[in-house]
Design a protein around this motif. Sequence first.
Motif, PDB file in Angstrom:
ATOM      1  N   LEU A  92       0.827  -1.208   0.000  1.00 37.85           N
ATOM      2  CA  LEU A  92       0.000   0.000   0.000  1.00 37.85           C
ATOM      3  C   LEU A  92       0.859   1.255   0.000  1.00 37.85           C
ATOM      4  O   LEU A  92       0.338   2.360   0.036  1.00 37.85           O
ATOM      5  CB  LEU A  92      -0.930   0.013   1.216  1.00 37.85           C
ATOM      6  N   VAL A 147      -0.729  -3.126   7.435  1.00 39.88           N
ATOM      7  CA  VAL A 147      -0.375  -2.059   8.366  1.00 39.88           C
ATOM      8  C   VAL A 147       1.007  -1.490   8.039  1.00 39.88           C
ATOM      9  O   VAL A 147       1.218  -0.280   7.998  1.00 39.88           O
ATOM     10  CB  VAL A 147      -0.386  -2.587   9.817  1.00 39.88           C
ATOM     11  N   LEU A 150       0.988   0.498   4.813  1.00 37.56           N
ATOM     12  CA  LEU A 150       0.149   1.679   5.024  1.00 37.56           C
ATOM     13  C   LEU A 150       0.925   2.724   5.813  1.00 37.56           C
ATOM     14  O   LEU A 150       0.958   3.918   5.466  1.00 37.56           O
ATOM     15  CB  LEU A 150      -1.103   1.250   5.791  1.00 37.56           C
ATOM     16  N   ALA A 151       1.576   2.274   6.879  1.00 33.35           N
ATOM     17  CA  ALA A 151       2.369   3.191   7.687  1.00 33.35           C
ATOM     18  C   ALA A 151       3.516   3.753   6.863  1.00 33.35           C
ATOM     19  O   ALA A 151       3.830   4.946   6.938  1.00 33.35           O
ATOM     20  CB  ALA A 151       2.907   2.469   8.919  1.00 33.35           C
ATOM     21  N   MET A 152       4.116   2.909   6.042  1.00 29.73           N
ATOM     22  CA  MET A 152       5.237   3.373   5.223  1.00 29.73           C
ATOM     23  C   MET A 152       4.760   4.420   4.229  1.00 29.73           C
ATOM     24  O   MET A 152       5.473   5.380   3.934  1.00 29.73           O
ATOM     25  CB  MET A 152       5.866   2.177   4.494  1.00 29.73           C
TER      26      MET A 152
END
Lengths: 343, 357, 505
Positions: A92, A147, A150-152
Amino acid sequence: MASSAEPVMPGPETPVPTGQDAPLLLRLLGSPTRRRILYALLASIVLFAIGQAVRPGFASPSGIRAVLTIASFVGLVAAGQTFVILIGGIDLSVPWVLNGASILMVTSSLGSNARAIPALLLTLGMGTLVGMLNGAGIVLLGVPAVVMTLAMNGIMEGLTLGFSGGMTCAACGSYAPPVVQAAVHDSLFGIPTALLLWLVVIVLVSVVLSMTTFGRRTYAIGNSPRASFLAGVDVTTCTIGLYALSGLFSALAGIVLVGYGGQAALGMGDPYLFQSIAAVVIGGASILGGRGNYIGSAAGAISLVTLVSVLMAMNMPEYGRSIIYGVIILVLLLLYGREDAER
Amino acid sequence: MPKLSSRPPCVIELPPEPRAVSDNRRPRWVHRLAQEAGLFLAATMLGIAVILYCVVFLIAQRHLPGGFELTSTVNSTLPLVLAAVAQTLVVLTRGIDLSVGGVIDLTNGLAAITLDGSAWGHAGQPGTGSIGTMILGSLLVLAVGGVCGLINGLLVTLGRLQPILVTLATLSIFQGIAIRVLPQPGGAVPQGYTNLLANPNWPTSVLWLVALAVMWWMFRRTRFGVGVYAIGNDAAGAAAIGVPVASVRILAYVLGGVCSGAAGLFLAATATAGDATAGNTYTLTSIVAAVLGGVSLFGGRGSGIGAIFGAFVSSMIVNILFFAHIDPLYQSFYEGVFLIAAVVLVGGIGHLLRRRY
Amino acid sequence: MAELDGVQAEPAIEGRGLSRSYGGVHALNDASMSAVAGEVHALVGENGAGKSTLIKILGGRTRADTGTVSVGGREVKFAGPDAAHRLGVWTVFQELTLLPWMSVAENLMIGREPRSRLGLIDRRGMERRAEDTLAALGAEHIDPLALVEDIPLSQRQTVEIVRAISYEPDILFLDEPTSSLVEREVVWLFGQIRRLRDRGTALVFTSHRWNEIRDIADRITVFRSGRNVGTFKELPEDDAVTLMTGRRLEALYPQRPPPPPAVPALALKSYNARGVRDVSLELRKGEILGLGGLAGHGHRELFFSLFGAEKMIAGTVEVGGKAVRIRNPREAMRHGIALVPEDRKTEGLLLAMSVRDNATLAVLRRLARFSILRHVRERQLAQGLIDRLRVRTPGLSNPVGALSGGNQQKVLLGRWLLAEPNIFLLYDVTRGVDVATKHEIYELIMRLAKEGRAIMLYSSDAEELAHLSHRVLVMREGRIAAELSGAELDAEIIVSAAVRDRIAT
């Protein structure tokens, strides 16, 4: 065709004509994955026909070239996405890795040909590094792929906005080096170089996936990480490598996009997340991993971009495109993306 | 279990085991801690975040945050809270709902044209709807949210498709419909409605928040709630003991859709107008909030209360960054770092807490 | 051996002409069985003979392809387990169905939780009810508040049994209920079984321990290759084995090579891992060392940690006389160790991938030049293996998941033969495998031993251990509890050494 990624257990009555000796046509239609590639390509042809009917010239050589060039951008991102989806992962972080890469490219090269090579290496290195971090977080820290990436994406967004001062920095308005622009826009034997690049990527990725130990291990991990680990596959290194490849391809797409458009802009990576995943899935890969190949994703990218282009040619408003887009993906999923019932 | 007591007492052939009936047992609170490790960690994180917030606020403003800050924080976080609860309902069944943002887009846009009755030609000034239009509009919006969830649920259950793909596709569809419903940002939400849902001067939103928490508490104590958790634990095991897996799963998506619809309502009430793209960010932030709240993306573990905490942790992070004068451009960077750190921490501490006997 | 003719009483449950196949493999093929109220009916047969599939069908978990099920004389079609429950049919399946992240109380009371006046579940009340149920059924040592994931395997099995019994079923299926219970718990279970029988429940259970069957079964039905081959009141063990396997006991097991000289291949000293305590042992070149004991008593952890797939905590490992540290499977393979895991479907094979891909997975490096696979060589290698092991497959590129259990197992074993290790860790490799293949696997093991390779063998089948091993070590609670050799190599002795718990000694 080495991957032989069939769905689990065909019935006893249906002979599986995947043997090397089966006739070519049967081999082409033999596996569902390959059938889907065919469907995707057929769909593109039909769409081009519709486009031509709606707006004459849509399916002219130049029209086709334009559509394919845009498809190649999606295709590049989808290459990375294919690698991670094959092991049941997902990336993501594509939008801001791509966007960050495009901005890094222009700001580090400042539009000069002399700096083009170092800038290129720097940008690709950045993408690879970010991908490696994704993989490391997933496989070493045990963060779920959704996760972690997404965080990256957030991290890359923050860094990109922060370092560029929200695209207000002096260097942010730079153009891509003329060689890079020329490389994307020029043609060789009448084929745009962007397309040639994609062709090279298609061949390379397909060779890696079907003919190397790395490719074999990728499919193995996608089928069962546990069984692969117990067969001596280095799941950790492989996973990190696959996410690194995804980062690399996002960065490459970013470079090609600034070469195509000349300048970088905020938000230019956003459409590519949805499209890259959709292309991979339409191309017959299983989101759970272990099944699919890059030819499929490439075919998926072409049919997806053709669809969008046709809808635009029909002057379909944005909302209509969005709805039709979703409905078509659903229909395709219902046609062949179903899980086997267990009972 | 009345059946058991009506039978003659069981003959037990073995004397009760001498060792360790009660001394081997852990006290109730230890069990609760083990079972709800994520929830307690989320609460701790929220506590730390609030303290940090107070400190940076005090330094920046020379006084402690008060009622106004509380009200405005809750007002602005409620849509995310509802989106996070919606996400949690689906994630608990081992799914994921990427269409949350699309449902909020759609319901938010719808709210802007129905609450004041303009959608059905209500006479009068825009933004001055009657009680009737407000109630009718709210119900309609919630119902539309529920229908969106129903579509997702049916496709996942009867269509046997992966939730992530289904909701990726429906996200696009819902976003499209939303833009059709409200092509330009606008519409108007009656002032009375805003006062009821997200009053800037009086903490009505805190009441809604408490109501939501109570509703979750009740949900967890219904057969349906237990079923949702059971499916996330092991769908086959749940089916073997008689949980109607398909209908529970569909219902979880429907309820999630209703929650997303409520998020759309609250978003419209806070903004006093509608925007058919305002919900887009909620897909990702709802996942972040749920994960921060200790909800396991592998299903079966976590709670809506945790997700509520998680939503507030994320909004606290934004507030802290703001008052700490950190360049807002870097905001996503810190959010990303916090998210990874929180997940690693929750995983690690949960592991320690739940060591086997 | 007294075969029954006719049925004396109206069967409480009856399955007739049941067939079911998975991916082209017949798990059940025109099988029939019935049970009457107030009897304990044992189903015996080898792993893979169809017992579990039959129970899944009669318990409403799986649908039969053909055949009929009737309860109390009325034909029924179960839409799911809950449909069976409504007719008083309950099942304890072999693979546990408890929900891991929920408490014991929630698991016991799911679907019948006590509710408060508001109609909400009364959690305290539910926990009390669970505690009462556990106490009433003699399982009060289990903490109702504990998470299922946190309690030991034997307690989980007990909870599963308690849950079914607490419904006071009319018909109860127990699929290998004793596989992970210690003796005290087995005694408890048999007490419960007798109590239920006396109040008119029809009980059907499967077990691999013959003494249990002898102790408690009123009737015995033998299964072989997906079909029932006879129902008996009395059945001596030797006859049962002949019926189950289709050959005499002695003929099934090949002659074992003579015990090898004491050249150590693998030596463990005070070896500790999670679930393994202070194990010291020596495995010699050419030796077949059996490991016996109940499931969940440390064998799995011993095998997996030796192979580097789990953490070793303390102790020393010597391979060929040199102390080594093995941190992952690759290092184990470098030291010439191979592990064939029990669950070939999730830990061994990549079901959707081809026979060739599966066979060569452990030797890919050897097959590649600059990491490009040498296609022809790979094919030759895989084909050679398929021929040597007589794997029945339509082709090398067919998915391995479409093969029968026995052929799948051969592919898995073959993968490790290609790697040419010196030490084989074989973990229950004949589970779910037909007799013919079993025999071939036994012969393969003997051949490997004769070549001087060291073999450590765990099996849930004590008979197998007794016949194949030079020595047998029995593990209990992670320790080696007994070493058996010579005349002590006997299934009864192995089982009794395994189930004797501390209270009984």
